[in-house]
Design a protein around this motif. Sequence first.
Motif, PDB file in Angstrom:
ATOM      1  N   GLY A  35       0.826  -1.203   0.000  1.00 53.60           N
ATOM      2  CA  GLY A  35       0.000   0.000   0.000  1.00 53.60           C
ATOM      3  C   GLY A  35       0.858   1.249   0.000  1.00 53.60           C
ATOM      4  N   TRP A  36       0.355   2.260  -0.652  1.00 54.54           N
ATOM      5  CA  TRP A  36       0.947   3.601  -0.569  1.00 54.54           C
ATOM      6  C   TRP A  36       0.023   4.462   0.281  1.00 54.54           C
ATOM      7  N   PHE A  37       0.631   5.178   1.202  1.00 52.99           N
ATOM      8  CA  PHE A  37      -0.084   6.068   2.092  1.00 52.99           C
ATOM      9  C   PHE A  37       0.574   7.443   2.012  1.00 52.99           C
ATOM     10  N   ARG A  38      -0.147   8.461   2.444  1.00 55.72           N
ATOM     11  CA  ARG A  38       0.460   9.778   2.495  1.00 55.72           C
ATOM     12  C   ARG A  38      -0.044  10.522   3.716  1.00 55.72           C
ATOM     13  N   GLN A  39       0.794  11.441   4.162  1.00 50.36           N
ATOM     14  CA  GLN A  39       0.411  12.289   5.280  1.00 50.36           C
ATOM     15  C   GLN A  39       0.752  13.721   4.930  1.00 50.36           C
ATOM     16  N   ALA A  40      -0.282  14.525   4.819  1.00 44.93           N
ATOM     17  CA  ALA A  40      -0.102  15.945   4.534  1.00 44.93           C
ATOM     18  C   ALA A  40       0.132  16.688   5.846  1.00 44.93           C
ATOM     19  N   PRO A  41       0.759  17.849   5.780  1.00 42.36           N
ATOM     20  CA  PRO A  41       1.004  18.622   6.999  1.00 42.36           C
ATOM     21  C   PRO A  41      -0.288  18.893   7.764  1.00 42.36           C
ATOM     22  N   GLY A  42      -0.295  18.553   9.033  1.00 43.01           N
ATOM     23  CA  GLY A  42      -1.449  18.812   9.872  1.00 43.01           C
ATOM     24  C   GLY A  42      -2.618  17.876   9.673  1.00 43.01           C
ATOM     25  N   LYS A  43      -2.436  16.839   8.874  1.00 42.76           N
ATOM     26  CA  LYS A  43      -3.527  15.907   8.601  1.00 42.76           C
ATOM     27  C   LYS A  43      -3.126  14.483   8.979  1.00 42.76           C
ATOM     28  N   GLU A  44      -4.131  13.634   9.097  1.00 46.52           N
ATOM     29  CA  GLU A  44      -3.872  12.241   9.395  1.00 46.52           C
ATOM     30  C   GLU A  44      -3.404  11.509   8.137  1.00 46.52           C
ATOM     31  N   ARG A  45      -2.702  10.422   8.383  1.00 47.77           N
ATOM     32  CA  ARG A  45      -2.256   9.593   7.268  1.00 47.77           C
ATOM     33  C   ARG A  45      -3.470   8.982   6.563  1.00 47.77           C
ATOM     34  N   GLU A  46      -3.400   8.896   5.239  1.00 41.89           N
ATOM     35  CA  GLU A  46      -4.503   8.317   4.472  1.00 41.89           C
ATOM     36  C   GLU A  46      -3.955   7.343   3.437  1.00 41.89           C
ATOM     37  N   GLY A  47      -4.767   6.347   3.133  1.00 42.63           N
ATOM     38  CA  GLY A  47      -4.395   5.406   2.094  1.00 42.63           C
ATOM     39  C   GLY A  47      -4.595   6.013   0.730  1.00 42.63           C
ATOM     40  N   VAL A  48      -3.656   5.747  -0.168  1.00 49.27           N
ATOM     41  CA  VAL A  48      -3.706   6.292  -1.514  1.00 49.27           C
ATOM     42  C   VAL A  48      -4.018   5.201  -2.536  1.00 49.27           C
ATOM     43  N   ALA A  49      -3.272   4.115  -2.458  1.00 47.85           N
ATOM     44  CA  ALA A  49      -3.438   3.037  -3.426  1.00 47.85           C
ATOM     45  C   ALA A  49      -2.864   1.758  -2.831  1.00 47.85           C
ATOM     46  N   GLY A  55      -2.136  -8.886  -7.832  1.00 45.73           N
ATOM     47  CA  GLY A  55      -2.103  -7.798  -8.804  1.00 45.73           C
ATOM     48  C   GLY A  55      -3.351  -6.930  -8.843  1.00 45.73           C
ATOM     49  N   THR A  56      -4.341  -7.258  -8.031  1.00 54.52           N
ATOM     50  CA  THR A  56      -5.542  -6.422  -7.970  1.00 54.52           C
ATOM     51  C   THR A  56      -5.211  -5.105  -7.287  1.00 54.52           C
ATOM     52  N   THR A  57      -5.747  -4.025  -7.848  1.00 50.84           N
ATOM     53  CA  THR A  57      -5.439  -2.698  -7.335  1.00 50.84           C
ATOM     54  C   THR A  57      -6.694  -2.001  -6.821  1.00 50.84           C
ATOM     55  N   ASN A  58      -6.485  -1.081  -5.902  1.00 46.95           N
ATOM     56  CA  ASN A  58      -7.551  -0.172  -5.522  1.00 46.95           C
ATOM     57  C   ASN A  58      -6.951   1.177  -5.179  1.00 46.95           C
ATOM     58  N   TYR A  59      -7.798   2.204  -5.300  1.00 48.09           N
ATOM     59  CA  TYR A  59      -7.335   3.588  -5.174  1.00 48.09           C
ATOM     60  C   TYR A  59      -8.303   4.405  -4.333  1.00 48.09           C
ATOM     61  N   ALA A  60      -7.748   5.401  -3.677  1.00 48.05           N
ATOM     62  CA  ALA A  60      -8.593   6.394  -3.035  1.00 48.05           C
ATOM     63  C   ALA A  60      -9.298   7.199  -4.129  1.00 48.05           C
ATOM     64  N   ASP A  61     -10.517   7.639  -3.836  1.00 46.05           N
ATOM     65  CA  ASP A  61     -11.285   8.393  -4.840  1.00 46.05           C
ATOM     66  C   ASP A  61     -10.527   9.632  -5.305  1.00 46.05           C
ATOM     67  N   SER A  62      -9.770  10.230  -4.404  1.00 50.01           N
ATOM     68  CA  SER A  62      -9.081  11.481  -4.720  1.00 50.01           C
ATOM     69  C   SER A  62      -7.980  11.319  -5.757  1.00 50.01           C
ATOM     70  N   VAL A  63      -7.537  10.079  -6.002  1.00 49.10           N
ATOM     71  CA  VAL A  63      -6.432   9.880  -6.948  1.00 49.10           C
ATOM     72  C   VAL A  63      -6.824   9.009  -8.134  1.00 49.10           C
ATOM     73  N   LYS A  64      -8.033   8.491  -8.146  1.00 47.21           N
ATOM     74  CA  LYS A  64      -8.465   7.636  -9.257  1.00 47.21           C
ATOM     75  C   LYS A  64      -8.347   8.372 -10.585  1.00 47.21           C
TER      76      LYS A  64
END
Length: 119
Positions: A35-49, A55-64
Amino acid sequence: QLQLVESGGGLVQPGGSLRLSCAASGFTLDYYAIGWFRQAPGKEREGVACINSGGTTNYADSVKGRFTISRDNAKNTVYLQMNSLKPEDTGIYYCAAALGSCSYEYEWWGQGTRVTVSS
């Protein structure tokens, strides 16, 4: 020693692209979901993809439609291709490994790579 190392972060203008890499050492990624996750300044960590061992993939709506996760088991590496980057994509990006499924507990984490999207 089991280790995940991210690379490929940097400063990019809005609309630009980056490719992040997550390289594993000490174990083979073949049987792991990554999994790829990200943490923006002042925000909680969120899953990205995520990509599971099959080989099955899934994505956060914000990056689809903009991000693509892929794996090269021969290189023991997972990639995150990020296109059409937006300022809100800024953050520290981490990869993590879970045995088999994206829904399982992530046991190993990398140290992160910083992505800054700014003009």
